[in-house]
Design a protein around this motif. Structure first.
Motif, PDB file in Angstrom:
ATOM      1  N   GLU A  18       5.324   5.290   2.137  1.00  0.00           N
ATOM      2  CA  GLU A  18       4.725   6.621   2.136  1.00  0.00           C
ATOM      3  C   GLU A  18       5.128   7.470   0.951  1.00  0.00           C
ATOM      4  O   GLU A  18       4.597   8.561   0.759  1.00  0.00           O
ATOM      5  CB  GLU A  18       5.081   7.352   3.431  1.00  0.00           C
ATOM      6  CG  GLU A  18       6.570   7.613   3.597  1.00  0.00           C
ATOM      7  CD  GLU A  18       6.882   8.323   4.901  1.00  0.00           C
ATOM      8  OE1 GLU A  18       8.034   8.791   5.042  1.00  0.00           O
ATOM      9  OE2 GLU A  18       5.987   8.407   5.752  1.00  0.00           O
TER      10      GLU A  18
ATOM     11  N   ARG B  75      -3.476   4.722   4.534  1.00  0.00           N
ATOM     12  CA  ARG B  75      -2.724   3.471   4.631  1.00  0.00           C
ATOM     13  C   ARG B  75      -3.295   2.579   5.722  1.00  0.00           C
ATOM     14  O   ARG B  75      -3.462   1.365   5.541  1.00  0.00           O
ATOM     15  CB  ARG B  75      -1.242   3.746   4.898  1.00  0.00           C
ATOM     16  CG  ARG B  75      -0.520   4.450   3.762  1.00  0.00           C
ATOM     17  CD  ARG B  75       0.991   4.234   3.840  1.00  0.00           C
ATOM     18  NE  ARG B  75       1.544   4.544   5.142  1.00  0.00           N
ATOM     19  CZ  ARG B  75       1.965   5.755   5.518  1.00  0.00           C
ATOM     20  NH1 ARG B  75       1.871   6.779   4.659  1.00  0.00           N
ATOM     21  NH2 ARG B  75       2.492   5.967   6.711  1.00  0.00           N
TER      22      ARG B  75
ATOM     23  N   ASP C  61       0.850   5.278  -0.115  1.00  0.00           N
ATOM     24  CA  ASP C  61       0.101   6.526   0.000  1.00  0.00           C
ATOM     25  C   ASP C  61       0.795   7.385   1.050  1.00  0.00           C
ATOM     26  O   ASP C  61       1.268   6.865   2.059  1.00  0.00           O
ATOM     27  CB  ASP C  61      -1.355   6.261   0.411  1.00  0.00           C
ATOM     28  CG  ASP C  61      -2.261   7.447   0.105  1.00  0.00           C
ATOM     29  OD1 ASP C  61      -2.054   8.522   0.708  1.00  0.00           O
ATOM     30  OD2 ASP C  61      -3.174   7.288  -0.724  1.00  0.00           O
TER      31      ASP C  61
ATOM     32  N   GLU D 275       3.751  -1.327   3.730  1.00  0.00           N
ATOM     33  CA  GLU D 275       3.399   0.075   3.533  1.00  0.00           C
ATOM     34  C   GLU D 275       4.591   0.892   3.052  1.00  0.00           C
ATOM     35  O   GLU D 275       5.734   0.603   3.403  1.00  0.00           O
ATOM     36  CB  GLU D 275       2.904   0.702   4.840  1.00  0.00           C
ATOM     37  CG  GLU D 275       1.666   0.075   5.434  1.00  0.00           C
ATOM     38  CD  GLU D 275       1.283   0.747   6.748  1.00  0.00           C
ATOM     39  OE1 GLU D 275       1.242   2.006   6.787  1.00  0.00           O
ATOM     40  OE2 GLU D 275       1.047   0.034   7.739  1.00  0.00           O
TER      41      GLU D 275
ATOM     42  N   VAL E  22       0.854  -1.184   0.000  1.00  0.00           N
ATOM     43  CA  VAL E  22       0.000   0.000   0.000  1.00  0.00           C
ATOM     44  C   VAL E  22       0.893   1.238   0.000  1.00  0.00           C
ATOM     45  O   VAL E  22       1.683   1.445   0.923  1.00  0.00           O
ATOM     46  CB  VAL E  22      -0.924   0.019   1.227  1.00  0.00           C
ATOM     47  CG1 VAL E  22      -1.776   1.285   1.237  1.00  0.00           C
ATOM     48  CG2 VAL E  22      -1.816  -1.219   1.244  1.00  0.00           C
TER      49      VAL E  22
END
Length: 243
Positions: free
Chosen positions: A36, A18, A12, A34, A10
């Motif tokens: 960023e 997230r 974002d 994750e 993911v």
């Protein structure tokens, strides 16, 4: 590979988004990672080798478009775009970077999870298409498709098509008198039950038309209002309909 072992990255810059997606995907049986920003995403893709990437378009420093472009230069890793504006998708698919689908913000985390599951089912269970016969060609007017080489030519000049664009054109060319509904096109490209929107198909058609129009091919795909699309006469004349 089962859904329990599949990993979704993911990407974002909003930690709240997230968190929502990680929670929803976790409930859906996926492992998650994750990132960023785009640089962190590319690093994790190389290290963790996820099965799919949920990728925000408007990332800081390196946009999601650039991340997708770099990924597509090396692999067919499935990508689901997140967009903050619906009209932005036209530009994304116009550039045609090869994303598998998209969701517009604000979105339902359950919808994202459903789309992720559908993309991964297609990627892991779709039977491999049979190899084309050596020298297999489809010709319609000035258009020629070389099925073995996965190449398309207009009046002898090669058109720079993505895999999705070529597959779509091949489906239309295989039955040149048939009008395909959008659902039928989705089934041909991805298999039955694949969660992709009509807008995605329309965007691919627009992009396909634009590429051939720049080469003088204005009638490669015809629109039948209220029904769908079919292969045009491919003689260079302006088509009778538009998306």
């Amino acid at each position: 590979m089962t859904l329990m072992t599949q990993t979704v990255l993911v990407v974002d810059d909003d930690p709240h988004i997230r968190q929502l997606l990680v929670f929803a995907l976790g409930k859906g049986g996926f492992e998650t990672r994750e990132a960023e920003d785009g640089e962190a995403a590319l690093s994790l893709i190389a290290q963790a080798r996820p099965d799919l990437v949920v990728l925000d378009i408007n990332l800081p420093r390196m946009t999601g478009l650039e991340v997708c472009r770099r990924v597509r230069a090396e692999s067919e890793l499935p990508i689901l775009f997140l967009s903050s504006r619906d009209d932005e998708i036209d530009r994304v698919l116009g550039i045609e970077l090869g994303a598998d689908d998209y969701v517009v913000k604000p979105f339902s985390p359950r919808e994202v999870t459903a789309r992720v599951a559908a993309i991964l089912r297609r990627a892991t269970s779709r039977p491999t298409a049979p190899a084309a016969e050596p020298g297999a060609l489809i010709t319609q007017g000035r258009l020629t498709l070389d099925l073995e080489a996965w190449s398309a030519r207009w009046a002898g000049e090669e058109a720079a098509l993505t895999v999705t664009e070529f597959s779509l054109l091949r489906a239309l060319a295989a039955a040149p008198t048939k009008v395909f509904t959008r659902d039928a096109i989705i089934d041909r490209l991805h298999g039955p039950g694949f969660a992709v929107t009509d807008r995605t198909i329309d965007s691919h058609i627009r992009n396909l038309r634009a590429k051939f129009a720049r080469m003088g091919g204005h009638d490669v795909v015809e629109t039948r209002p209220g029904i769908g699309y079919r292969l045009g006469p491919c003689q260079g004349a302006a088509p009778g309909g538009a998306v």
